[in-house]
Design a protein around this motif. Structure first.
Motif, PDB file in Angstrom:
ATOM      1  N   SER A 145       0.193  12.615  -8.068  1.00 46.54           N
ATOM      2  CA  SER A 145      -1.193  12.143  -8.148  1.00 46.54           C
ATOM      3  C   SER A 145      -1.572  11.387  -6.884  1.00 46.54           C
ATOM      4  CB  SER A 145      -1.388  11.263  -9.381  1.00 46.54           C
ATOM      5  OG  SER A 145      -0.378  10.273  -9.473  1.00 46.54           O
ATOM      6  N   LEU A 146      -2.893  11.328  -6.651  1.00 47.63           N
ATOM      7  CA  LEU A 146      -3.405  10.768  -5.398  1.00 47.63           C
ATOM      8  C   LEU A 146      -4.783  10.170  -5.620  1.00 47.63           C
ATOM      9  CD1 LEU A 146      -3.281  10.546  -2.218  1.00 47.63           C
ATOM     10  CD2 LEU A 146      -4.330  12.823  -2.183  1.00 47.63           C
ATOM     11  N   ALA A 147      -5.007   8.992  -5.070  1.00 46.73           N
ATOM     12  CA  ALA A 147      -6.325   8.360  -5.054  1.00 46.73           C
ATOM     13  C   ALA A 147      -6.557   7.760  -3.680  1.00 46.73           C
ATOM     14  CB  ALA A 147      -6.434   7.275  -6.126  1.00 46.73           C
ATOM     15  N   LEU A 148      -7.789   7.843  -3.199  1.00 43.11           N
ATOM     16  CA  LEU A 148      -8.138   7.302  -1.887  1.00 43.11           C
ATOM     17  C   LEU A 148      -8.978   6.043  -2.044  1.00 43.11           C
ATOM     18  CD1 LEU A 148      -9.078  10.559   0.076  1.00 43.11           C
ATOM     19  CD2 LEU A 148      -6.828   9.502  -0.263  1.00 43.11           C
ATOM     20  N   ASP A 149      -8.649   5.041  -1.237  1.00 43.46           N
ATOM     21  CA  ASP A 149      -9.367   3.772  -1.258  1.00 43.46           C
ATOM     22  C   ASP A 149      -9.525   3.291   0.176  1.00 43.46           C
ATOM     23  OD1 ASP A 149     -10.558   1.401  -2.053  1.00 43.46           O
ATOM     24  OD2 ASP A 149      -8.645   0.385  -2.406  1.00 43.46           O
ATOM     25  N   GLY A 150     -10.599   3.757   0.828  1.00 44.14           N
ATOM     26  CA  GLY A 150     -10.824   3.380   2.207  1.00 44.14           C
ATOM     27  C   GLY A 150      -9.765   3.961   3.113  1.00 44.14           C
ATOM     28  N   ALA A 151      -9.059   3.083   3.829  1.00 44.98           N
ATOM     29  CA  ALA A 151      -8.066   3.525   4.806  1.00 44.98           C
ATOM     30  C   ALA A 151      -6.676   3.670   4.223  1.00 44.98           C
ATOM     31  CB  ALA A 151      -8.022   2.524   5.962  1.00 44.98           C
ATOM     32  N   ARG A 152      -6.550   3.584   2.902  1.00 48.52           N
ATOM     33  CA  ARG A 152      -5.243   3.724   2.279  1.00 48.52           C
ATOM     34  C   ARG A 152      -5.308   4.723   1.123  1.00 48.52           C
ATOM     35  NH1 ARG A 152      -4.304  -1.648  -1.541  1.00 48.52           N
ATOM     36  NH2 ARG A 152      -6.345  -1.599  -2.557  1.00 48.52           N
ATOM     37  N   ALA A 153      -4.137   5.196   0.733  1.00 41.72           N
ATOM     38  CA  ALA A 153      -4.035   6.130  -0.379  1.00 41.72           C
ATOM     39  C   ALA A 153      -3.029   5.598  -1.383  1.00 41.72           C
ATOM     40  CB  ALA A 153      -3.597   7.508   0.114  1.00 41.72           C
ATOM     41  N   PHE A 154      -3.335   5.780  -2.661  1.00 38.88           N
ATOM     42  CA  PHE A 154      -2.373   5.537  -3.725  1.00 38.88           C
ATOM     43  C   PHE A 154      -1.718   6.872  -4.069  1.00 38.88           C
ATOM     44  CE2 PHE A 154      -5.406   2.087  -4.314  1.00 38.88           C
ATOM     45  CZ  PHE A 154      -4.609   1.001  -4.604  1.00 38.88           C
ATOM     46  N   VAL A 155      -0.400   6.888  -4.154  1.00 40.74           N
ATOM     47  CA  VAL A 155       0.338   8.096  -4.534  1.00 40.74           C
ATOM     48  C   VAL A 155       1.205   7.760  -5.737  1.00 40.74           C
ATOM     49  CG1 VAL A 155       1.988   9.871  -3.829  1.00 40.74           C
ATOM     50  CG2 VAL A 155       0.350   8.954  -2.170  1.00 40.74           C
ATOM     51  N   GLY A 156       1.101   8.601  -6.771  1.00 41.62           N
ATOM     52  CA  GLY A 156       1.901   8.419  -7.978  1.00 41.62           C
ATOM     53  C   GLY A 156       3.061   9.399  -8.007  1.00 41.62           C
ATOM     54  N   PHE A 157       4.248   8.884  -8.310  1.00 38.46           N
ATOM     55  CA  PHE A 157       5.465   9.698  -8.382  1.00 38.46           C
ATOM     56  C   PHE A 157       6.010   9.685  -9.802  1.00 38.46           C
ATOM     57  CE2 PHE A 157       5.150   8.075  -4.083  1.00 38.46           C
ATOM     58  CZ  PHE A 157       5.496   9.154  -3.287  1.00 38.46           C
ATOM     59  N   GLU A 158       6.613  10.811 -10.212  1.00 42.45           N
ATOM     60  CA  GLU A 158       7.329  10.821 -11.471  1.00 42.45           C
ATOM     61  C   GLU A 158       8.808  11.098 -11.203  1.00 42.45           C
ATOM     62  OE1 GLU A 158       5.452  13.671 -14.010  1.00 42.45           O
ATOM     63  OE2 GLU A 158       6.419  15.381 -13.086  1.00 42.45           O
ATOM     64  N   GLN A 159       9.572  11.150 -12.276  1.00 40.44           N
ATOM     65  CA  GLN A 159      11.031  11.103 -12.264  1.00 40.44           C
ATOM     66  C   GLN A 159      11.456   9.655 -11.967  1.00 40.44           C
ATOM     67  OE1 GLN A 159      13.425  14.474 -10.996  1.00 40.44           O
ATOM     68  NE2 GLN A 159      11.559  15.499 -10.253  1.00 40.44           N
ATOM     69  N   ARG A 160      11.309   9.195 -10.717  1.00 43.58           N
ATOM     70  CA  ARG A 160      11.419   7.750 -10.475  1.00 43.58           C
ATOM     71  C   ARG A 160       9.989   7.222 -10.453  1.00 43.58           C
ATOM     72  NH1 ARG A 160      13.524   4.608  -5.035  1.00 43.58           N
ATOM     73  NH2 ARG A 160      12.975   2.526  -5.751  1.00 43.58           N
ATOM     74  N   HIS A 161       9.522   6.753 -11.612  1.00 43.92           N
ATOM     75  CA  HIS A 161       8.108   6.436 -11.798  1.00 43.92           C
ATOM     76  C   HIS A 161       7.677   5.237 -10.944  1.00 43.92           C
ATOM     77  CE1 HIS A 161       7.807   9.283 -15.046  1.00 43.92           C
ATOM     78  NE2 HIS A 161       8.805   8.708 -15.681  1.00 43.92           N
ATOM     79  N   ARG A 162       6.601   5.438 -10.189  1.00 45.59           N
ATOM     80  CA  ARG A 162       6.019   4.362  -9.403  1.00 45.59           C
ATOM     81  C   ARG A 162       4.719   4.860  -8.787  1.00 45.59           C
ATOM     82  NH1 ARG A 162       9.387   7.370  -6.577  1.00 45.59           N
ATOM     83  NH2 ARG A 162       9.318   7.504  -4.301  1.00 45.59           N
ATOM     84  N   VAL A 163       3.856   3.909  -8.418  1.00 44.31           N
ATOM     85  CA  VAL A 163       2.646   4.187  -7.641  1.00 44.31           C
ATOM     86  C   VAL A 163       2.692   3.262  -6.439  1.00 44.31           C
ATOM     87  CG1 VAL A 163       0.134   4.073  -7.574  1.00 44.31           C
ATOM     88  CG2 VAL A 163       1.286   4.891  -9.646  1.00 44.31           C
ATOM     89  N   VAL A 164       2.573   3.831  -5.251  1.00 49.46           N
ATOM     90  CA  VAL A 164       2.609   3.030  -4.032  1.00 49.46           C
ATOM     91  C   VAL A 164       1.404   3.370  -3.163  1.00 49.46           C
ATOM     92  CG1 VAL A 164       5.128   2.837  -4.030  1.00 49.46           C
ATOM     93  CG2 VAL A 164       4.042   4.719  -2.824  1.00 49.46           C
ATOM     94  N   THR A 165       1.042   2.460  -2.269  1.00 53.49           N
ATOM     95  CA  THR A 165      -0.033   2.718  -1.319  1.00 53.49           C
ATOM     96  C   THR A 165       0.561   3.139   0.014  1.00 53.49           C
ATOM     97  OG1 THR A 165      -0.112   0.382  -0.672  1.00 53.49           O
ATOM     98  CG2 THR A 165      -1.627   1.102  -2.398  1.00 53.49           C
ATOM     99  N   TYR A 166      -0.141   4.057   0.687  1.00 52.69           N
ATOM    100  CA  TYR A 166       0.255   4.532   2.012  1.00 52.69           C
ATOM    101  C   TYR A 166      -0.867   4.259   3.005  1.00 52.69           C
ATOM    102  CZ  TYR A 166       4.336   7.209   0.430  1.00 52.69           C
ATOM    103  OH  TYR A 166       5.557   7.584  -0.064  1.00 52.69           O
ATOM    104  N   ALA A 167      -0.484   3.903   4.221  1.00 54.48           N
ATOM    105  CA  ALA A 167      -1.422   3.718   5.324  1.00 54.48           C
ATOM    106  C   ALA A 167      -0.620   3.850   6.631  1.00 54.48           C
ATOM    107  CB  ALA A 167      -2.102   2.349   5.226  1.00 54.48           C
ATOM    108  N   LEU A 169      -4.136   6.346   6.943  1.00 55.62           N
ATOM    109  CA  LEU A 169      -4.510   7.718   6.615  1.00 55.62           C
ATOM    110  C   LEU A 169      -4.967   8.497   7.840  1.00 55.62           C
ATOM    111  CD1 LEU A 169      -6.373   7.378   3.202  1.00 55.62           C
ATOM    112  CD2 LEU A 169      -3.939   7.679   3.678  1.00 55.62           C
ATOM    113  N   ALA A 170      -5.309   7.781   8.909  1.00 54.06           N
ATOM    114  CA  ALA A 170      -5.750   8.465  10.125  1.00 54.06           C
ATOM    115  C   ALA A 170      -4.622   9.245  10.778  1.00 54.06           C
ATOM    116  CB  ALA A 170      -6.334   7.450  11.107  1.00 54.06           C
ATOM    117  N   ASP A 171      -3.373   8.909  10.457  1.00 53.60           N
ATOM    118  CA  ASP A 171      -2.215   9.605  11.026  1.00 53.60           C
ATOM    119  C   ASP A 171      -1.152   9.704   9.937  1.00 53.60           C
ATOM    120  OD1 ASP A 171      -0.177  10.675  12.487  1.00 53.60           O
ATOM    121  OD2 ASP A 171      -0.235   9.201  14.096  1.00 53.60           O
ATOM    122  N   LEU A 172      -1.241  10.756   9.122  1.00 50.91           N
ATOM    123  CA  LEU A 172      -0.357  10.879   7.972  1.00 50.91           C
ATOM    124  C   LEU A 172       1.104  11.029   8.364  1.00 50.91           C
ATOM    125  CD1 LEU A 172      -2.525  13.236   5.741  1.00 50.91           C
ATOM    126  CD2 LEU A 172      -2.118  10.791   5.417  1.00 50.91           C
TER     127      LEU A 172
END
Length: 348
Positions: A145-167, A169-172
């Protein structure tokens, strides 16, 4: 390093064969070895498109919902596929995640009539860990799963369950994760293969403005309802979604009026694959609520659908919304990567 689960499709096919046939198929592996992406960089790839004009199969569409067309996507790059979520930055540019641990970005292309005709400027990059390295473990990079919030993204992972933010976004290729997001319930209760399939930011002007809404795929409470959460904002807390007819929630998007649209999937050997869109009234989403809503669309294997996992909404100037849905092909020769588009008219 290529994560477990992103092996070449041809190799998987060869394993289903025997004797000389398997050997012949494996000889071709040198031409389909996944590319290596240097740390901090992105990989441009070619993506071919075949236009889908007719959805077929006599699906159920509610009044105001129209199928506009679609495309089937393929690439000679074996890393391409396993689309889990898609978000649009504007009317053309999109960002997505693969459940094999990769980012994808690109732009949609339209024909003279405004229908989907292809994608351009497609690039891939691995989802890095906090030290800037690519993981070799599918268990750690099963992005759903993925959500965008300005210059950062929330990514949801399963198996090892967690949601983290990434930044940033201008250079993935250089985007790094932060510490995991805190939730109002213990993530150990989530089903190993049924975690956060939907992440979406609440729209401005809604009662949930500023919140991240997270919905699990098939993690049920003692009453058989699906775990979900409102993280941040004025109404933070947990809520539930009522499951219906053995469909599983695979993504969600907010509509301009604040209602939440769920993408749902069903699969069984007896009935094949199914797809559904369900609309949840935005005002009903609050802590301790159990929400449900009307079905806007339903289709089965007779229609041009597949394992539909990603959904986003693009508002139009006339008040309508373009809905774009993508499928996860599981890197299987029996499945396809589809991008389908619908138009939802404004409510009267």
């Amino acid at each position: 390093m290529v994560p477990v689960g992103s092996a070449c499709v041809l190799e998987r096919y060869a394993r289903t064969l025997g004797g000389a046939c398997a050997l012949s198929a494996l000889v071709a592996l040198s031409s389909c070895t996944p590319a290596t992406i240097p740390p901090g960089e992105m990989l441009p790839i070619a993506v071919d498109s075949a236009v889908i004009d007719d959805l077929g199969g006599n699906p159920t569409l509610s009044q105001g919902l129209t199928f506009l067309g679609g495309i089937e996507l393929s690439s000679p790059e074996p890393l391409f596929g396993a689309f889990s979520s898609i978000r649009f930055r504007d009317e053309q540019s999109f960002l997505g995640v693969f459940d094999t641990g990769y980012w994808i970005e690109g732009r949609i292309r339209r024909d003279a009539e405004g229908r989907l005709s292809g994608v351009d400027a497609v690039r891939l990059a691995p989802l890095l860990d906090a030290s800037g390295r690519e993981s070799s473990s599918k268990f750690l990079v099963d992005a759903e799963s993925l959500a965008l919030d300005g210059a950062r993204a929330f990514v949801g992972f399963e198996q090892r369950h967690r949601v983290v933010t990434y930044a940033p976004l201008a250079d993935l290729g250089k985007a790094l994760p932060s510490v995991p997001v805190a939730f109002p319930f213990d993530l150990d209760i989530l089903h190993s293969n049924g975690g956060f399939e939907s992440l979406v930011m609440a729209p401005k002007g809604s009662q949930l403005e500023g919140a991240l809404v997270a919905i699990t795929e098939k993690s049920f409470d003692e009453n058989g309802n699906i775990y979900a959460a409102i993280v941040g904002g004025p109404l933070a807390g947990e809520f539930r979604v009522r499951p219906r007819d053995a469909f599983e929630i695979t993504d969600a998007t907010f509509l301009p009026d604040g209602d939440l649209l769920l993408l749902e999937r069903r699969f069984s050997i007896a009935t094949g694959v199914g797809m559904r869109l369900r609309r949840i009234e935005g005002a009903s989403i609050r802590p301790e609520a159990v929400v449900d809503g009307e079905i806007l669309f339903e289709a089965n294997y007779r229609s041009q659908i597949d394992n539909m996992e990603g959904l986003d909404a693009i508002p139009e100037a006339d008040g309508s919304v373009r809905l774009i849905v993508v499928s996860d092909d599981n890197h299987s020769i029996l499945q396809r990567t589809l991008m389908l588009e619908f138009r939802l008219a404004p409510q009267m």
